[in-house]
Design a protein around this motif. Structure first.
Motif, PDB file in Angstrom:
ATOM      1  N   LEU A 172      53.676  32.303  44.332  1.00 34.06           N
ATOM      2  CA  LEU A 172      54.267  33.222  43.357  1.00 34.06           C
ATOM      3  C   LEU A 172      53.222  34.105  42.688  1.00 34.06           C
ATOM      4  CD1 LEU A 172      56.831  30.861  41.582  1.00 34.06           C
ATOM      5  CD2 LEU A 172      57.320  32.633  43.262  1.00 34.06           C
ATOM      6  N   VAL A 173      52.015  33.569  42.482  1.00 35.75           N
ATOM      7  CA  VAL A 173      50.919  34.330  41.865  1.00 35.75           C
ATOM      8  C   VAL A 173      49.887  34.578  42.963  1.00 35.75           C
ATOM      9  CG1 VAL A 173      49.340  34.454  39.912  1.00 35.75           C
ATOM     10  CG2 VAL A 173      51.392  33.032  39.764  1.00 35.75           C
ATOM     11  N   THR A 174      50.253  35.404  43.915  1.00 39.00           N
ATOM     12  CA  THR A 174      49.403  35.644  45.077  1.00 39.00           C
ATOM     13  C   THR A 174      48.213  36.510  44.690  1.00 39.00           C
ATOM     14  OG1 THR A 174      51.342  35.512  46.504  1.00 39.00           O
ATOM     15  CG2 THR A 174      49.359  36.525  47.441  1.00 39.00           C
ATOM     16  N   TYR A 175      47.023  36.075  45.103  1.00 42.42           N
ATOM     17  CA  TYR A 175      45.814  36.848  44.815  1.00 42.42           C
ATOM     18  C   TYR A 175      45.675  37.956  45.854  1.00 42.42           C
ATOM     19  CZ  TYR A 175      44.530  33.053  41.667  1.00 42.42           C
ATOM     20  OH  TYR A 175      44.513  32.129  40.653  1.00 42.42           O
ATOM     21  N   PHE A 176      45.743  39.186  45.399  1.00 39.73           N
ATOM     22  CA  PHE A 176      45.596  40.318  46.325  1.00 39.73           C
ATOM     23  C   PHE A 176      44.301  41.069  46.090  1.00 39.73           C
ATOM     24  CE2 PHE A 176      47.643  42.152  42.617  1.00 39.73           C
ATOM     25  CZ  PHE A 176      47.040  43.386  42.475  1.00 39.73           C
ATOM     26  N   SER A 177      43.590  40.765  44.991  1.00 40.88           N
ATOM     27  CA  SER A 177      42.362  41.479  44.657  1.00 40.88           C
ATOM     28  C   SER A 177      41.331  40.496  44.148  1.00 40.88           C
ATOM     29  CB  SER A 177      42.643  42.542  43.591  1.00 40.88           C
ATOM     30  OG  SER A 177      41.446  43.127  43.122  1.00 40.88           O
ATOM     31  N   GLY A 178      40.052  40.831  44.346  1.00 44.14           N
ATOM     32  CA  GLY A 178      38.974  40.018  43.813  1.00 44.14           C
ATOM     33  C   GLY A 178      38.596  40.453  42.414  1.00 44.14           C
ATOM     34  N   ASN A 179      37.363  40.121  42.008  1.00 47.01           N
ATOM     35  CA  ASN A 179      36.887  40.430  40.662  1.00 47.01           C
ATOM     36  C   ASN A 179      35.718  41.399  40.718  1.00 47.01           C
ATOM     37  OD1 ASN A 179      38.653  38.424  39.465  1.00 47.01           O
ATOM     38  ND2 ASN A 179      37.273  36.897  40.322  1.00 47.01           N
ATOM     39  N   GLY A 180      35.341  41.934  39.551  1.00 52.25           N
ATOM     40  CA  GLY A 180      34.186  42.813  39.461  1.00 52.25           C
ATOM     41  C   GLY A 180      34.427  44.143  40.132  1.00 52.25           C
ATOM     42  N   SER A 181      33.393  44.693  40.769  1.00 47.89           N
ATOM     43  CA  SER A 181      33.534  46.002  41.413  1.00 47.89           C
ATOM     44  C   SER A 181      34.435  45.931  42.630  1.00 47.89           C
ATOM     45  CB  SER A 181      32.161  46.551  41.825  1.00 47.89           C
ATOM     46  OG  SER A 181      31.604  45.787  42.868  1.00 47.89           O
ATOM     47  N   ALA A 211      37.343  44.575  42.518  1.00 52.07           N
ATOM     48  CA  ALA A 211      38.701  44.391  42.013  1.00 52.07           C
ATOM     49  C   ALA A 211      39.492  45.693  42.080  1.00 52.07           C
ATOM     50  CB  ALA A 211      38.657  43.897  40.570  1.00 52.07           C
ATOM     51  N   VAL A 212      40.794  45.545  42.256  1.00 56.41           N
ATOM     52  CA  VAL A 212      41.719  46.674  42.184  1.00 56.41           C
ATOM     53  C   VAL A 212      42.860  46.243  41.286  1.00 56.41           C
ATOM     54  CG1 VAL A 212      43.215  48.245  43.443  1.00 56.41           C
ATOM     55  CG2 VAL A 212      41.121  47.425  44.507  1.00 56.41           C
ATOM     56  N   LYS A 213      43.081  46.963  40.224  1.00 59.26           N
ATOM     57  CA  LYS A 213      44.112  46.589  39.258  1.00 59.26           C
ATOM     58  C   LYS A 213      45.319  47.525  39.351  1.00 59.26           C
ATOM     59  CE  LYS A 213      41.234  43.531  37.663  1.00 59.26           C
ATOM     60  NZ  LYS A 213      41.378  42.127  38.034  1.00 59.26           N
ATOM     61  N   GLY A 214      46.465  47.006  38.965  1.00 58.44           N
ATOM     62  CA  GLY A 214      47.639  47.848  38.760  1.00 58.44           C
ATOM     63  C   GLY A 214      48.479  48.134  39.984  1.00 58.44           C
ATOM     64  N   ALA A 215      48.096  47.650  41.156  1.00 54.26           N
ATOM     65  CA  ALA A 215      48.898  47.913  42.349  1.00 54.26           C
ATOM     66  C   ALA A 215      50.153  47.055  42.339  1.00 54.26           C
ATOM     67  CB  ALA A 215      48.079  47.624  43.603  1.00 54.26           C
ATOM     68  N   GLU A 216      51.243  47.639  42.805  1.00 55.71           N
ATOM     69  CA  GLU A 216      52.478  46.874  42.925  1.00 55.71           C
ATOM     70  C   GLU A 216      52.399  46.029  44.193  1.00 55.71           C
ATOM     71  OE1 GLU A 216      55.918  49.310  42.789  1.00 55.71           O
ATOM     72  OE2 GLU A 216      55.401  50.249  40.878  1.00 55.71           O
ATOM     73  N   SER A 264      30.450  62.782  41.138  1.00 49.79           N
ATOM     74  CA  SER A 264      30.942  61.540  40.539  1.00 49.79           C
ATOM     75  C   SER A 264      30.842  60.381  41.518  1.00 49.79           C
ATOM     76  CB  SER A 264      32.398  61.703  40.090  1.00 49.79           C
ATOM     77  OG  SER A 264      33.256  61.790  41.216  1.00 49.79           O
ATOM     78  N   TYR A 265      30.660  59.190  40.966  1.00 47.41           N
ATOM     79  CA  TYR A 265      30.597  57.941  41.728  1.00 47.41           C
ATOM     80  C   TYR A 265      31.760  57.057  41.296  1.00 47.41           C
ATOM     81  CZ  TYR A 265      25.570  59.265  41.821  1.00 47.41           C
ATOM     82  OH  TYR A 265      24.369  59.919  41.937  1.00 47.41           O
ATOM     83  N   LYS A 266      32.227  56.209  42.225  1.00 50.48           N
ATOM     84  CA  LYS A 266      33.259  55.246  41.837  1.00 50.48           C
ATOM     85  C   LYS A 266      33.230  54.030  42.754  1.00 50.48           C
ATOM     86  CE  LYS A 266      37.955  54.860  40.109  1.00 50.48           C
ATOM     87  NZ  LYS A 266      39.238  55.550  39.819  1.00 50.48           N
ATOM     88  N   ASP A 267      33.405  52.841  42.122  1.00 50.44           N
ATOM     89  CA  ASP A 267      33.573  51.605  42.882  1.00 50.44           C
ATOM     90  C   ASP A 267      34.962  51.589  43.509  1.00 50.44           C
ATOM     91  OD1 ASP A 267      31.203  50.079  42.641  1.00 50.44           O
ATOM     92  OD2 ASP A 267      31.614  49.763  40.515  1.00 50.44           O
ATOM     93  N   GLY A 268      35.158  50.700  44.468  1.00 51.49           N
ATOM     94  CA  GLY A 268      34.311  49.692  45.041  1.00 51.49           C
ATOM     95  C   GLY A 268      34.811  49.371  46.425  1.00 51.49           C
ATOM     96  N   PRO A 269      34.376  48.242  47.008  1.00 55.41           N
ATOM     97  CA  PRO A 269      34.651  47.913  48.412  1.00 55.41           C
ATOM     98  C   PRO A 269      36.126  47.816  48.797  1.00 55.41           C
ATOM     99  CG  PRO A 269      32.858  46.593  47.559  1.00 55.41           C
ATOM    100  CD  PRO A 269      33.427  47.318  46.381  1.00 55.41           C
ATOM    101  N   ALA A 270      37.001  47.507  47.821  1.00 55.41           N
ATOM    102  CA  ALA A 270      38.434  47.423  48.134  1.00 55.41           C
ATOM    103  C   ALA A 270      39.156  48.727  47.831  1.00 55.41           C
ATOM    104  CB  ALA A 270      39.072  46.275  47.351  1.00 55.41           C
TER     105      ALA A 270
END
Length: 857
Positions: A51-60, A62-67, A586-592
């Motif tokens: 139910l709480v599936t991890y779809f993103s990691g942490n730090g740089s 990480a990707v937040k806010g995706a549905e 401009s620069y922006k993270d990250g690997p995901a």
């Protein structure tokens, strides 16, 4: 119309994100063909990550806010029928947990934290895995009456940037997980284990539970991961992923296990110089409470090289991955050409459903130099093959991949001896394909010794060795191998061609500089202001109160630089001098990805072993960067999985340098070929441990020193970066925080100038990682070593550079070189547009043409 087009692009990217997961999920076990599930399969779902599936990691990473959907819902959509009462119980537990207040961070202290470097400690605070819910015995019994099949989802999202994972209750199972697993495996005869983890967890325990029939590695799959997994469980997609790492039976089996610090909350557990009988002051670490080290004692035997060479059988081998169908590899042919070796193989689908197979080529060498048993040197993946279908694959291995680095002569040498190419579908399942005999030593490149062990440590640190033991080829093993020879004449030709190529490259690098143009008229202050990022000089300036100056000022009180980028955030842009025709990038993270699509993590992406797919991923990220007006994507991350406790393993590809390099090169090509975007690979180099990677100002800890041999550095840890420079035409590269044999990576002339520029021919810009200048390299030392841009920079680092000028640690010509490379990088970036294109800067239409004469550096 733009909105509609944007929706189409996003849909296309989500389809690709799902496809990547489908190609990458690794089927580790499938006894009794439990998978794929039959239509309308009944299954009891366990584990909070359903139910709480991890779809993103942490730090740089990480990707937040995706549905995103969760695993249970996605499986139900595919017709898999869950045990209803159990499902409702889990939903109630998750709902109750959501109502609990989260721990909040006191942002009133953030300015002090940012300015002292402590924000990284907050950013990298360790969070233990969430406990599993205790399923009532009665509910277990009712669910087992409903079905004999269980799906158990174990999740992990501990660790991340600045924070490695823990051994107990993290890599190893937690107490609540043990209880859950025991209850499930006693109640159900068919258990499917799904690993929704940001790296590896211990799997040795699975051998004690015969009920576990199937194991799937899902990793950190991005927003479309649950849908892709559900399709695999339902049999709509046949898994074809292969492991990019070795899964040992226990943590202690990994060669780096005793030489990797991971628990920064217990200082007594940190490995230091004293742990190895070394002297901190002799190593240049003076005045610190602790001087951490990580000794790469395994040397050249990283990952599967160790398990194969020392005959230690892992639980699951590197390159391993099952399918719902079966394959055979036959019809092997081999030949030489001017570039290297070519191997061909016929792959036949011998099963009863469509699928894909990956053929892997490993090199074993018998030469005077000690070599690992085998090393990955090539691979190829079939397309979708129907039952009974055959496909012919070709694998090319350049001559340089046969060479070894000889520290005594500082040369890359294809040594006299025998070279066996093995083909198979994992490192544990290979057989001889071709045997090459080399008649004499062929020197492919002459270098200079760099990054070696410090004199004070020589003879005091031992490294893993097979005591000169050479590989042995059994007669029966090589009896059917294709026989090839590299004659003395062919060797001489290769050596001559290599020498001519290197001479031309180095002549170009050392040629007299062209007229410096307007850079010569720049003051030292202006040049110093161009050698840093624009902003207050702290990596989390967005949290500050805005009172710190963003740049330095001239005698009239005017700012020397500004931010001219329409969307770039201070601290993540280069400085502009509009009156001189210099504009911000401009620069922006990250690997995901940059946040528009939550892509799968690099570790999972690597499991695909699919060059075309990796390039498609890069193309999509490049498209998203263009849309968001991001000029430089701070990725891919190409450090290696040295220990399964590495906090950022999920955002690194593999334990193998060749696989990592191929992944990174294809992604870089995808980004840069069609888009006005550059990649910035990181972290250069030998940055496999997060614990103390940048030290700790509050605790007075020095940055960790990575101690290793020059050969291991060059053959293993620098290799992916070398591949990117030579094969992917990168124009930006990020250095690391850590030290390498006593010298900060960002302040190492060996690394940033001798190896990167003089040997590899890199002509782009080198940028530091984003860090407060409290423990990490001094700005003047960084520029003197070959770093062109110190990030986030700002007035604090400008002051360091100007002080270094006064003290003679860096000269004005170095500042001119650094500024010139920045401008050259910007020129390349904008020259990718058509001649009549324009960019919006500060609300104005500014022509692309520049009025600067760029240096030839």
């Amino acid at each position: 119309m733009r909105k509609k087009d944007g929706g189409v692009v996003q849909m296309r990217h989500e389809i690709l994100a799902k496809k990547i997961v489908e190609e990458s999920v690794v089927l580790l076990k499938n006894e009794e063909q439990v998978l794929p599930f039959a239509k309308n399969q009944k299954a009891a779902f366990f584990g909070r990550s359903q139910l709480v599936t991890y779809f993103s990691g942490n730090g740089s990473g990480a990707v937040k806010g995706a549905e995103t959907n969760h695993i249970l819902a996605a499986c139900m959509e595919r017709g898999i029928c869950p045990a209803e009462e159990l499902k409702c119980w889990y939903q109630a537990q998750a709902s109750e947990e959501e109502e609990r207040p989260e721990e909040e961070f006191d942002f009133s202290r953030v300015k002090d934290l940012v300015n002292s470097g402590l924000m990284y400690e907050i950013f990298g605070k360790y969070h233990a895995p969430a406990p599993e819910y205790a399923v009532p015995e009665e509910l277990l019994r009712k669910s087992a009456d409903f079905t004999d099949t269980a799906v158990l989802v174990l999740g992990r999202n501990a660790g991340g940037e600045e924070c490695d994972r823990h051994l107990e209750e993290d890599y190893e199972l937690t107490g609540t997980e043990k209880s859950l697993i025991d209850g499930v495996c006693k109640s159900f005869s068919r258990v499917v284990l799904v690993l929704n983890c940001n790296g590896l967890i211990d799997l040795g325990w699975t051998e004690s539970y015969p009920a576990i029939k199937s194991i799937l590695f899902l990793g950190i799959p991005g927003q479309k991961g649950p849908e892709a997994l559900a399709g695999i469980l339902a049999g709509e997609v046949n898994p074809s992923g292969k492991l990019p790492v070795t899964v040992a039976r226990r943590y202690e089996d990994y060669p780096a296990a005793g030489h990797f610090s991971w628990d920064k909350d217990h200082p007594e557990k940190l490995l230091t110089y004293e742990s190895y009988g070394l002297d901190a002051e002799q190593n240049g670490s003076i005045g610190f409470t602790k001087s951490p080290v990580t000794v790469y004692r395994e040397d050249i035997y990283a990952g599967y090289r160790y398990f194969d060479s020392f005959e230690k059988k892992p639980l699951f081998a590197f390159g391993f991955g099952l399918s719902y169908t079966t394959f055979t590899i036959s019809g092997i042919q081999a030949a030489k050409n001017t570039a290297g070796l070519c191997i061909w193989a016929q792959v036949h689908n011998t099963g009863n459903c469509a699928g894909k197979e990956t053929v892997q080529a490993y090199l074993s060498a018998v030469t005077k130099t000690e070599r690992p048993y085998q090393e990955l040197k090539g691979f190829a993946k079939t397309g979708l093959m129907q039952p009974g279908e055959e496909q012919r694959l070709e694998i090319s291995i350049p001559w340089r991949e046969l060479a070894v680095y000889d520290e005594a002569s500082a040369c890359w040498i294809l040594e006299k001896g025998s070279y066996l190419i093995r083909l198979g579908n994992s490192s544990a399942e290979t057989k001889a394909a071709a045997l090459l005999e080399a008649a004499w030593d062929v020197v492919l490149e002459r270098c200079h010794n760099s990054l070696g062990i410090q004199a004070c440590n020589r003879g005091k640190v031992s490294f893993l060795s097979r005591s000169g033991q050479r590989n042995v080829f059994k007669k029966e093993e090589i009896s059917n191998a294709v026989r090839l020879t590299l004659s003395a004449e062919e060797g001489m030709r290769l050596e001559t061609e290599a020498a001519e190529y290197l001479s031309e490259r180095r002549d170009k690098l050392t040629a007299p500089e062209e007229k410096r143009g307007q850079l010569q008229k720049f003051t030292e202050q202006q040049l110093a202001a161009l050698c840093v990022g624009y902003g207050p000089g702290v990596p989390f300036s967005a949290f500050g109160d805005g009172s710190d100056p963003e740049t330095i000022f001239d005698e009239s009180g005017n700012p020397l630089t500004t931010n001219s980028h329409p969307v770039g955030v201070n601290g993540y842009v280069s400085p502009a001098m509009i009156e001189e025709g210099i504009y911000s990038v401009s620069y922006k993270d990250g690997p995901a990805g940059i946040g528009q699509t939550a892509w799968p993590s690099e570790m999972l992406i690597a499991c695909a072993f699919d060059r075309e797919l990796w390039q498609q991923f890069g193309d999509a990220v490049g498209e998203e960067c263009e849309k968001a007006r991001v000029d430089i994507w701070l990725a891919p991350a190409v450090n290696l999985h040295r220990s399964p406790l590495g906090g950022r393993n999920f955002e690194y590809f593999s334990e193998d340098p060749f696989l990592t390099g191929v992944c990174a090169c294809e992604i870089a090509r995808g980004v840069q070929q069609k888009h006005q975007v550059l990649v910035c690979p990181k972290h250069f180099a030998v940055n496999e441990q997060e614990t103390c990677r940048r030290g700790n100002a509050k605790k007075n800890y020095d940055a960790v020193d990575s101690i290793l041999t020059e050969r291991a550095a060059r053959e293993i840890y620098l290799k992916p970066f070398e591949m990117l420079v030579k094969n992917a035409q990168i124009h930006v590269l990020m250095t690391a925080f850590n030290k390498i044999n006593g010298t900060f990576a960002g302040g190492s002339r060996d690394l940033c100038t001798h190896i990167l520029r003089e040997e590899w021919g890199f002509e782009g810009a080198v940028v530091t990682d984003w860090g407060d200048m409290d423990i990490v390299v001094d700005g003047a030392d960084a520029v003197a070593a070959g770093n062109d841009i110190v990030m986030p920079g700002g007035p604090p680092v400008i002051a360091q550079i100007l002080k270094g000028l006064e003290e003679g640690r860096v000269g004005k010509e170095k500042l001119e070189q650094a500024a010139g490379r920045l401008l050259q990088m910007e020129s390349f970036l904008y020259d990718k547009l058509s001649a009549d294109s324009r960019i919006e800067l500060s609300g104005l239409n500014v022509p692309i043409e520049r009025n600067i004469v760029f240096l030839s550096l």
